[in-house]
Structures are given as structure tokens and as C-alpha cells.
Design a protein around this motif. Structure first.
Motif, PDB file in Angstrom:
ATOM      1  N   GLN A  41       0.742  -1.130  -0.053  1.00  0.00           N
ATOM      2  CA  GLN A  41      -0.131  -0.081   0.027  1.00  0.00           C
ATOM      3  C   GLN A  41       0.892   1.323  -0.038  1.00  0.00           C
ATOM      4  OE1 GLN A  41      -2.644  -0.568   3.242  1.00  0.00           O
ATOM      5  NE2 GLN A  41      -4.338  -1.053   1.852  1.00  0.00           N
ATOM      6  N   THR A  44       4.703   3.137  -4.330  1.00  0.00           N
ATOM      7  CA  THR A  44       4.096   3.927  -5.501  1.00  0.00           C
ATOM      8  C   THR A  44       4.349   2.764  -6.893  1.00  0.00           C
ATOM      9  OG1 THR A  44       4.628   5.998  -4.791  1.00  0.00           O
ATOM     10  CG2 THR A  44       4.193   5.927  -7.160  1.00  0.00           C
ATOM     11  N   THR A  72       1.042  12.086 -10.112  1.00  0.00           N
ATOM     12  CA  THR A  72       0.454  10.837  -9.595  1.00  0.00           C
ATOM     13  C   THR A  72      -0.960  10.783  -8.944  1.00  0.00           C
ATOM     14  OG1 THR A  72       1.139  11.964  -7.191  1.00  0.00           O
ATOM     15  CG2 THR A  72       2.921  10.567  -8.119  1.00  0.00           C
ATOM     16  N   CYS A  73      -1.648   9.831  -8.853  1.00  0.00           N
ATOM     17  CA  CYS A  73      -2.868   9.483  -8.685  1.00  0.00           C
ATOM     18  C   CYS A  73      -3.029   8.551  -7.624  1.00  0.00           C
ATOM     19  CB  CYS A  73      -3.541   9.035  -9.845  1.00  0.00           C
ATOM     20  SG  CYS A  73      -5.088   8.238  -9.770  1.00  0.00           S
ATOM     21  N   THR A  74      -3.820   8.910  -6.700  1.00  0.00           N
ATOM     22  CA  THR A  74      -4.321   8.081  -5.539  1.00  0.00           C
ATOM     23  C   THR A  74      -5.548   7.238  -5.888  1.00  0.00           C
ATOM     24  OG1 THR A  74      -3.159   9.231  -3.827  1.00  0.00           O
ATOM     25  CG2 THR A  74      -4.615   7.590  -2.954  1.00  0.00           C
ATOM     26  N   ASP A  76      -9.098   6.023  -5.959  1.00  0.00           N
ATOM     27  CA  ASP A  76     -10.457   5.936  -5.113  1.00  0.00           C
ATOM     28  C   ASP A  76     -11.682   5.929  -5.951  1.00  0.00           C
ATOM     29  OD1 ASP A  76     -12.226   6.827  -3.224  1.00  0.00           O
ATOM     30  OD2 ASP A  76     -12.071   9.187  -3.443  1.00  0.00           O
ATOM     31  N   CYS A 107      -9.113   9.170  -9.329  1.00  0.00           N
ATOM     32  CA  CYS A 107      -8.106   9.640  -8.193  1.00  0.00           C
ATOM     33  C   CYS A 107      -8.585  10.411  -7.081  1.00  0.00           C
ATOM     34  CB  CYS A 107      -7.216  10.435  -9.363  1.00  0.00           C
ATOM     35  SG  CYS A 107      -6.297   9.664 -10.557  1.00  0.00           S
ATOM     36  N   GLY A 141      -6.532   3.581  -2.430  1.00  0.00           N
ATOM     37  CA  GLY A 141      -5.444   4.205  -1.721  1.00  0.00           C
ATOM     38  C   GLY A 141      -4.027   3.910  -2.237  1.00  0.00           C
ATOM     39  N   THR A 142      -3.949   2.983  -3.356  1.00  0.00           N
ATOM     40  CA  THR A 142      -2.702   2.746  -4.005  1.00  0.00           C
ATOM     41  C   THR A 142      -2.209   4.050  -4.609  1.00  0.00           C
ATOM     42  OG1 THR A 142      -3.113   0.642  -4.178  1.00  0.00           O
ATOM     43  CG2 THR A 142      -1.655   1.486  -5.682  1.00  0.00           C
ATOM     44  N   LEU A 143      -0.976   4.569  -4.522  1.00  0.00           N
ATOM     45  CA  LEU A 143      -0.463   5.596  -5.417  1.00  0.00           C
ATOM     46  C   LEU A 143      -0.040   5.280  -6.664  1.00  0.00           C
ATOM     47  CD1 LEU A 143       0.018   8.930  -4.950  1.00  0.00           C
ATOM     48  CD2 LEU A 143       2.199   8.314  -4.105  1.00  0.00           C
TER      49      LEU A 143
END
Length: 149
Positions: A41, A44, A72-74, A76, A107, A141-143
Motif C-alpha cells: 500500500q 508507488t 501521481t494519482c491515489t 479512489d 483519483c 489508496g494505491t499511489l
């Protein structure tokens, strides 16, 4: 004495059923999940975006990043619908074009203030499908960092 023990046992059974203590209920099917370690988690994920296949989307993302939007993108997924509404509010539709967003609606960084550009539907939808397939194995939640070569 025996009558009292039977009464207590029945009370425990009744209370247990009310509180759902019966973990052998055949109606309850446990979800199958793949455990994700904290390391996974926190890491990146980098994906190399196929700019040759989706040039309009690639150019839009690169322009948005150069103008200050994150690279970057988290992930969601649950927030995607609301983010899309917020990012596209007030941006008119244009016949023959899709409104592409960066950061993407999926994201956490997406939504209000996203960069919007009109691009061809085939490029936009193809890119969206490609990204969705590439990231489907990763939990929210993964970047993710987008790389362009």
C-alpha cells in the motif's frame, strides 16, 4: 438445579442468536480477499502510459502536469462519480468530443479544479479502459505514477 442450568443454556442460545453469535450460519459467505501488505500500500506503482496509442490523452496529461497538476494519482474508485460531477461542472459538452479530466475522476486528487480538455471519444475512452485494466488489481489508496516515454 438442573432446571436452572437448562434455563441459563436456553437464555445463552437466545441471546447468542439475537447478537448473531452463530458463526456457522450457512447464509453468511465470507468475502474472498487478497491481503495487501502495508509495504504494497505504501509503494508507488509506476505505469508507462502508451502515448503512441492514446496521443491526445497523453498530451493532455503531460500538459496538465506541466501546469502544476500532480503526476501521481491515489486510487479512489468510490469517489469517482462525485469527482466527475465536480470537475465537469460548468464545462459545456462539445459535439464530437469527450471532456477529459486530469487528475482522473478515479483519483482522490480529481474533482474540483481538475484540468479539462476536449479530446476525441475514441482516444479518451480507449485510454480510460487501458488505465482501468492496468490498475484493476490494485486496491483503493494505491499511489500511481504515470510515466511517459
Amino acid at each position: 438445579m438442573r432446571k436452572m442450568l437448562v434455563t441459563i443454556a436456553l437464555a445463552v442460545i437466545i441471546i447468542g442468536s439475537i447478537l448473531n453469535w452463530n458463526d456457522t450460519d450457512p447464509e453468511v459467505i465470507p468475502e474472498e480477499t487478497t491481503p495487501v501488505t502495508q509495504h504494497e500500500q505504501d509503494a508507488t506503482v509506476q505505469i508507462t502510459f502508451p502515448a503512441d496509442r492514446y496521443p491526445e490523452t497523453a498530451q493532455h496529461i503531460q500538459n496538465a502536469i506541466e501546469s502544476g497538476h500532480p503526476a501521481t494519482c491515489t486510487i479512489d474508485r468510490d469517489g469517482a462519480e462525485n469527482n466527475r460531477k465536480l470537475s465537469l461542472r460548468g464545462v459545456e459538452t462539445k459535439k464530437g468530443y469527450d471532456r477529459d479530466e486530469w487528475p482522473m475522476a478515479m483519483c482522490a486528487e480529481g474533482g474540483e479544479g481538475a484540468d479539462i480538455e476536449y479530446i476525441s471519444p475514441s482516444d479518451n475512452r480507449g485510454a480510460g479502459s487501458w488505465v482501468g485494466n492496468k490498475l484493476e488489481e490494485y486496491p483503493d489508496g494505491t499511489l500511481v505514477e504515470f510515466i511517459f516515454e
